[in-house]
Design a protein around this motif. Structure first.
Motif, PDB file in Angstrom:
ATOM      1  N   PRO A 177      33.880  35.593  88.960  1.00 60.76           N
ATOM      2  CA  PRO A 177      32.731  36.796  89.353  1.00 60.76           C
ATOM      3  C   PRO A 177      31.951  36.127  90.411  1.00 60.76           C
ATOM      4  N   LEU A 178      31.377  37.222  91.321  1.00 59.26           N
ATOM      5  CA  LEU A 178      30.482  37.026  92.501  1.00 59.26           C
ATOM      6  C   LEU A 178      29.125  36.753  91.941  1.00 59.26           C
ATOM      7  N   MET A 286      36.257  41.997  82.273  1.00 58.66           N
ATOM      8  CA  MET A 286      35.818  41.126  81.194  1.00 58.66           C
ATOM      9  C   MET A 286      34.947  40.067  81.956  1.00 58.66           C
ATOM     10  N   SER A 287      35.280  39.323  83.151  1.00 56.88           N
ATOM     11  CA  SER A 287      34.505  38.183  83.721  1.00 56.88           C
ATOM     12  C   SER A 287      33.103  38.597  84.012  1.00 56.88           C
ATOM     13  N   TYR A 288      32.792  40.150  84.074  1.00 60.46           N
ATOM     14  CA  TYR A 288      31.467  40.531  84.429  1.00 60.46           C
ATOM     15  C   TYR A 288      30.741  40.885  83.055  1.00 60.46           C
ATOM     16  N   GLY A 289      31.235  40.552  81.993  1.00 56.49           N
ATOM     17  CA  GLY A 289      30.845  41.228  80.738  1.00 56.49           C
ATOM     18  C   GLY A 289      30.745  42.668  80.382  1.00 56.49           C
ATOM     19  N   CYS A 290      31.813  43.366  81.068  1.00 60.56           N
ATOM     20  CA  CYS A 290      32.195  44.713  80.773  1.00 60.56           C
ATOM     21  C   CYS A 290      33.156  45.012  79.949  1.00 60.56           C
ATOM     22  N   ALA A 307      41.011  41.143  73.178  1.00 60.76           N
ATOM     23  CA  ALA A 307      39.799  41.570  73.597  1.00 60.76           C
ATOM     24  C   ALA A 307      39.413  42.881  74.469  1.00 60.76           C
ATOM     25  N   ALA A 308      40.402  43.686  73.822  1.00 60.17           N
ATOM     26  CA  ALA A 308      40.175  45.029  74.418  1.00 60.17           C
ATOM     27  C   ALA A 308      40.358  46.122  73.147  1.00 60.17           C
ATOM     28  N   LYS A 339      34.438  38.570  73.356  1.00 58.53           N
ATOM     29  CA  LYS A 339      36.183  38.354  73.536  1.00 58.53           C
ATOM     30  C   LYS A 339      36.299  38.380  74.928  1.00 58.53           C
ATOM     31  N   GLY A 340      35.966  39.341  75.714  1.00 58.92           N
ATOM     32  CA  GLY A 340      36.189  39.515  77.000  1.00 58.92           C
ATOM     33  C   GLY A 340      35.807  38.207  77.845  1.00 58.92           C
ATOM     34  N   TYR A 341      35.094  37.798  77.697  1.00 62.45           N
ATOM     35  CA  TYR A 341      34.627  36.522  78.512  1.00 62.45           C
ATOM     36  C   TYR A 341      35.442  35.241  78.008  1.00 62.45           C
ATOM     37  N   GLN A 342      35.859  35.258  76.814  1.00 65.05           N
ATOM     38  CA  GLN A 342      36.892  34.256  76.403  1.00 65.05           C
ATOM     39  C   GLN A 342      38.140  34.453  77.024  1.00 65.05           C
TER      40      GLN A 342
END
Length: 364
Positions: A177-178, A286-290, A307-308, A339-342
């Motif tokens: 993520p930026l 997921m990497s942006y916490g969405c 994770a979804a 779960k998405g971050y993981q």
């Protein structure tokens, strides 16, 4: 190991998933000490501008001169062959599909298959866009084939009758993520985010219909569709017929930074596609916490895991139910974010490059 990537995709894509994939694994391999050459020639690809000059053998053009594309691709093939004869790579990884090799070499040849969409939905493409014959020829020539998902491998074996042992599955990844910095959120109403083109198999219209079936969603949320061209007259008519306001379904485009900010602000990302070769946007979100709501079709379950919230893309009621669940149950939304971050952390370009190298070594 001396690794050469041929010029094909870099004369086709200015931006895009395929060229990004090759640039990212080339960078990772270079960092691990491999001798990597991207034989780009005269190219239009923006990702290569950020690469080390040691990697890229070629020159960037903002655009090709009118009616010059065939001549330039021929020139790229000639210069690629010259560099190949001088550097003698241990392998050639072709970046797209051609009936004859663009860069000739006696070294082992690898080709990556990204999906079988054109073969399954040929009617959704113009005749000039179809590369099925070139794909068949390239895969027949290849010493080994990479597939970006197990589902794509299964389709490849079924549709082209290719032996399973000739194909290795190596998953892709999303960029880190930026850094978003401070920015003003001009979107006042919470929104669900859709990303990408809107071909029929992408199922955008079913998503709109499922959203419109919920009075609660219509009252509380907007939809933002990022990427692709503006809405067609057919899409605008559909939006109106579903009782949605024109300012409730918004199209926009922009940079990776713009998209990152939308992921970070979206209440959820919805991926209704019927068919994907992999599905990087899920990992990006997921990497942006969405939180992610995803179709359970094709390769997407491989990517999202548990994770979804998933749904049958042909079942509008199920899609509506899952959207309402993430929209109005804060506990579920927070669980999906965690779960998405993981899950996103389980994929990386370093891993993609490492697993690709493991396959290379079996042939070199």
């Amino acid at each position: 190991m001396r690794i050469a990537f041929d010029p094909q995709i870099f004369s086709i894509q200015k931006y895009g998933g395929i060229s990004r994939y090759f640039v990212r694994i080339a960078e990772e391999m270079h960092q691990k000490g491999e001798q990597v050459s991207i034989l780009a020639g005269y190219h239009i690809n923006s990702y290569l501008n950020d690469c080390s000059p040691k990697l890229v053998k070629g020159k960037y053009l903002e655009k090709y001169p009118s009616r010059s594309i065939r001549a330039i691709r021929k020139l790229n093939s000639i210069t690629g062959n010259l560099r190949s004869s001088l550097t003698r790579p241990d392998l050639i990884h072709e970046t797209y599909f051609s009936s004859k090799p663009v860069v000739k070499s006696k070294a082992p040849v690898f080709v990556t298959v990204y999906d079988m969409i054109q073969e399954i939905y040929p009617d959704q493409f113009h005749a000039g866009e179809l590369v099925t014959n070139q794909k068949k020829d390239a895969l027949k020539r290849a010493d080994h084939i990479f597939s970006i998902s197990h589902h794509t491998k299964t389709d490849l074996c079924r549709l082209f009758d290719i032996p399973s042992e000739k194909i290795s599955v190596v998953h892709l990844a999303a960029d880190n993520p930026l850094e978003l910095g401070s920015f003003t959120n001009s979107i006042e109403k919470p929104f669900l985010l859709y990303v990408g083109l809107r071909f029929d198999y992408k199922n955008f219209s079913k998503f709109l219909k499922a959203f419109s079936n919920s009075d609660s969603l219509k009252k509380e949320f907007n939809i933002i569709a990022f990427g692709g061209s503006g809405f067609s007259q057919k899409e605008r008519s559909l939006i109106q017929s579903l009782g949605l306001q024109s300012n409730q379904v918004i199209h926009c485009g922009g940079s990776d930074l713009d998209l990152g900010r939308l992921y970070a602000k979206a209440y959820a990302f919805v991926y209704p596609s019927i068919y994907e070769g992999f599905g990087i946007p899920s990992l990006e979100a997921m990497s942006y916490g969405c939180p992610v709501l995803s179709s359970n079709s094709s390769s997407l379950p491989e990517v999202v895991g548990d994770a979804a919230l998933t749904f049958n893309p042909m079942d509008g009621d199920e899609m509506t139910f899952q959207m309402e669940k993430v929209a109005f149950d804060l506990e579920i939304r927070e669980q999906l974010i965690a779960k998405g971050y993981q899950r996103a952390g389980e994929f990386s370009w370093e891993k993609t490059a490492r697993e690709t190298m493991d396959v290379y070594r079996k042939f070199v």
